[in-house]
Write a protein that holds these residues in place. Structure first.
Motif, short mmCIF file in Angstrom:
data_model
loop_
_atom_site.label_atom_id
_atom_site.label_comp_id
_atom_site.label_asym_id
_atom_site.label_seq_id
_atom_site.Cartn_x
_atom_site.Cartn_y
_atom_site.Cartn_z
N CYS A 34 5.74 -6.55 -3.35
CA CYS A 34 4.82 -7.11 -4.34
C CYS A 34 3.74 -7.99 -3.73
CB CYS A 34 5.65 -7.91 -5.34
SG CYS A 34 4.66 -8.89 -6.44
N GLY A 35 2.53 -7.84 -4.21
CA GLY A 35 1.43 -8.66 -3.73
C GLY A 35 1.62 -10.14 -4.02
N PRO A 60 2.62 -1.85 -1.39
CA PRO A 60 1.60 -1.44 -2.34
C PRO A 60 1.77 -2.02 -3.73
CG PRO A 60 3.25 0.28 -2.11
CD PRO A 60 3.68 -0.85 -1.22
N GLY A 61 2.53 -3.12 -3.86
CA GLY A 61 2.83 -3.64 -5.18
C GLY A 61 1.77 -4.56 -5.75
N CYS A 62 0.53 -4.12 -5.66
CA CYS A 62 -0.58 -4.87 -6.26
C CYS A 62 -1.31 -3.87 -7.16
CB CYS A 62 -1.49 -5.40 -5.15
SG CYS A 62 -3.16 -5.76 -5.69
N PRO A 63 -1.12 -3.96 -8.47
CA PRO A 63 -1.65 -2.91 -9.35
C PRO A 63 -3.16 -2.76 -9.29
CG PRO A 63 -0.76 -4.76 -10.63
CD PRO A 63 -0.38 -4.99 -9.20
N VAL A 64 -3.86 -3.88 -9.13
CA VAL A 64 -5.32 -3.79 -9.02
C VAL A 64 -5.70 -3.00 -7.76
CG1 VAL A 64 -7.42 -5.14 -8.71
CG2 VAL A 64 -5.65 -5.94 -10.27
N CYS A 65 -4.95 -3.25 -6.67
CA CYS A 65 -5.28 -2.63 -5.38
C CYS A 65 -5.08 -1.12 -5.40
CB CYS A 65 -4.41 -3.22 -4.27
SG CYS A 65 -4.51 -5.00 -4.14
N VAL A 66 -4.10 -0.63 -6.15
CA VAL A 66 -3.78 0.79 -6.05
C VAL A 66 -4.41 1.62 -7.18
CG1 VAL A 66 -1.65 0.32 -4.80
CG2 VAL A 66 -1.56 0.59 -7.29
N PRO A 172 9.54 2.65 -7.62
CA PRO A 172 10.45 3.43 -6.76
C PRO A 172 9.82 4.67 -6.11
CG PRO A 172 11.59 2.72 -8.75
CD PRO A 172 10.14 2.38 -8.95
N PRO A 173 8.97 5.45 -6.83
CA PRO A 173 8.39 6.61 -6.13
C PRO A 173 7.51 6.21 -4.95
CG PRO A 173 8.11 6.81 -8.51
CD PRO A 173 8.58 5.43 -8.25
N ALA A 174 6.84 5.05 -5.06
CA ALA A 174 6.02 4.59 -3.92
C ALA A 174 6.92 4.22 -2.74
CB ALA A 174 5.16 3.41 -4.35
N MET A 175 8.06 3.59 -3.04
CA MET A 175 8.98 3.23 -1.96
C MET A 175 9.49 4.48 -1.24
SD MET A 175 11.08 0.30 -4.04
CE MET A 175 12.34 -0.05 -2.82
N THR A 176 9.84 5.50 -2.00
CA THR A 176 10.35 6.72 -1.34
C THR A 176 9.23 7.46 -0.60
OG1 THR A 176 10.13 7.96 -3.40
CG2 THR A 176 12.26 7.03 -2.96
N ALA A 177 8.00 7.41 -1.15
CA ALA A 177 6.89 8.08 -0.46
C ALA A 177 6.66 7.44 0.91
CB ALA A 177 5.61 7.99 -1.31
N LEU A 178 6.75 6.12 0.98
CA LEU A 178 6.58 5.46 2.28
C LEU A 178 7.71 5.84 3.23
CD1 LEU A 178 5.38 1.82 1.37
CD2 LEU A 178 4.04 3.88 1.75
N LEU A 179 8.92 5.90 2.71
CA LEU A 179 10.06 6.22 3.58
C LEU A 179 10.01 7.68 4.04
CD1 LEU A 179 12.87 4.35 1.62
CD2 LEU A 179 11.85 3.65 3.79
N SER A 310 -14.47 5.01 0.39
CA SER A 310 -15.19 4.70 1.62
C SER A 310 -14.25 4.81 2.83
CB SER A 310 -15.72 3.26 1.55
OG SER A 310 -16.04 2.81 2.85
N PRO A 311 -14.70 5.51 3.89
CA PRO A 311 -13.85 5.61 5.08
C PRO A 311 -13.74 4.28 5.82
CG PRO A 311 -16.00 6.64 5.44
CD PRO A 311 -15.97 6.22 4.01
N ASP A 312 -14.61 3.31 5.51
CA ASP A 312 -14.59 2.02 6.21
C ASP A 312 -13.42 1.14 5.76
OD1 ASP A 312 -16.85 2.74 7.52
OD2 ASP A 312 -18.21 1.70 6.15
N CYS A 313 -12.92 1.36 4.56
CA CYS A 313 -11.86 0.49 4.02
C CYS A 313 -10.50 1.09 4.38
CB CYS A 313 -12.00 0.37 2.51
SG CYS A 313 -10.68 -0.58 1.74
N ILE A 314 -9.68 0.29 5.09
CA ILE A 314 -8.36 0.80 5.51
C ILE A 314 -7.25 0.21 4.65
CG2 ILE A 314 -9.14 1.15 7.90
CD1 ILE A 314 -7.41 -1.45 8.54
N SER A 315 -7.60 -0.16 3.39
CA SER A 315 -6.59 -0.81 2.56
C SER A 315 -5.37 0.07 2.33
CB SER A 315 -7.20 -1.24 1.22
OG SER A 315 -7.66 -0.11 0.51
N GLY A 316 -5.56 1.39 2.34
CA GLY A 316 -4.41 2.28 2.18
C GLY A 316 -3.40 2.10 3.31
#
Ligand code: SF4
Length: 368
Positions: A34-35, A60-66, A172-179, A310-316
């Motif tokens: 969580c953010g 990725p637990g920041c809803p605004v960010c994702v 939970p799906p985001a957690m499994t996607a990262l794993l 934008s390819p400049d932002c690496i927030s992902g």
């Protein structure tokens, strides 16, 4: 203050740090989901106090960010319609879309308003029956029940000038996607206490079991976070992987059944794109067919809007724990809270904003 000061007690913090030091023998990467936890960690310098073998990465637990760029563009398109009152939580107004943000729509004469609850938006719909009132429904499982209850209320009142632009996502799906990613670095998760207050912690048991990854439900104060880290490291050092609840004053195994039932009644699970990360199967919610008339994307025919990030932002990469904000070339120069290029610099829960606010701009400073 009761239930707050005791979780900031310096003596307890010291004792927990000493226990973490004592159990740590190897390098471990722990992700706080969580953010809000990220901000607490950075603000209190918790990452700097840990043994050097422990690295905290920010999830990725920041809803605004994702919230995906194309949905921001859709929000801007809807807010630009002449007869619309567009409502949103405050952070979303500054998130840059492809060409502008919602503040710019307001500056150009659009009726864009900050609200604190979807019920505020519903009240506006009652107050202005000749206007279309749209609520930007952003958030994780914590805020979804409010949205669900508001839609049910709108339906009970037969309101046809209220709708939702839905961007609700599931943890939970985001957690499994990262794993599942071949790039994964995460050895253990700190799960977000407020999400678990609604959903309970049993939803993480399949993740801990399948991936052999400890998941510790954790609060937001320094003692909460250090208890979570201690629990995660202890499990990792012993080769264990289970769900532990270090936030029992708030969280139960089952969660809030009434809230969960409301969400299930109104929403169904769907695939969802996460900004900077991409599509995560079954990670979002959409209105069920019975409530589809409240879907703003359909009402305003903006389904076809697409956007390229934008390819400049690496927030992902930041949100997957693969990079730290200061590793972005734009951090602190082209991208600041005043001139944000990505949502993680805008949101009060964004990792880039936390690193900027607490002067974490230098790799060499992170371990002092
Ligand atoms: S510093 Fe700005 S551009 Fe870089 S990752 Fe963060 S939000 Fe994106």
């Amino acid at each position: 203050m009761k239930h707050l000061s005791e979780y900031r007690d310096p003596g307890l913090v010291k004792a927990l740090l000493s226990r973490i030091n004592a159990v740590t023998t190897r390098p471990w990467v722990i992700m706080e989901i969580c953010g809000g936890q990220t901000h607490s960690i950075v603000k209190n310098g918790i990452d700097r106090m840990l043994p050097p073998q422990i690295e905290l990465v920010h999830g990725p637990g920041c809803p605004v960010c994702v919230t995906p760029l194309e949905l921001i563009d859709k929000a801007i398109a809807i807010a630009s319609f002449p007869n619309v009152i567009f409502t949103s939580f405050g952070d979303m107004l500054r998130v840059p879309g492809s060409k502008k943000d919602l503040f710019m729509v307001r500056a150009a004469g659009g009726d864009v308003r900050i609200v604190y609850s979807p019920l505020d938006a519903l009240a506006l719909a009652r107050q202005f029956p000749d206007k279309q009132v749209v609520f930007f429904a952003v958030g994780f499982e914590t805020t979804t029940p409010n949205t669900a209850m508001t839609v049910k209320q709108a339906m009970r009142e037969g309101m046809n000038n209220f709708s939702l632009l839905v961007s609700h996502v599931l943890v939970p799906p985001a957690m499994t996607a990262l794993l599942d990613s071949p790039l994964n670095r995460v050895n253990a998760y700190l799960a977000a206490g407020h999400v678990c207050a609604v959903m309970g912690w049993q939803q993480y048991e399949p993740i801990a079991g399948k991936y052999h990854v400890p998941v510790v439900v954790t609060g937001f104060e320094p003692v909460d976070l250090l208890n979570g880290i201690l629990s995660a490291v202890t499990q990792l050092e012993r080769g264990e992987a289970r769900v532990e609840n270090q936030y029992p004053r708030v969280v139960s195994r089952e969660g809030n059944m009434s809230a969960k039932n409301d969400v299930t009644e109104v929403f169904e699970i769907t695939d969802r794109a996460w900004r900077g990360i991409g599509n995560i199967p079954r990670s979002g919610l959409r209105l069920r067919e019975e409530f589809a008339s409240y879907d703003a994307e359909k009402r305003f025919a903006v389904d076809s809007i697409t956007a390229t990030e934008s390819p400049d932002c690496i927030s992902g990469l930041v949100l997957q724990g693969l990079k730290k904000p200061f590793e972005c070339a734009a951090f602190g120069n082209r991208c600041t809270p005043q001139t944000p290029m990505g949502a993680t610099m805008v949101s009060s829960e964004g990792a880039c904003a936390a690193y900027y606010a607490y002067h974490r701009g230098d790799l060499n400073l992170t371990r002092q």
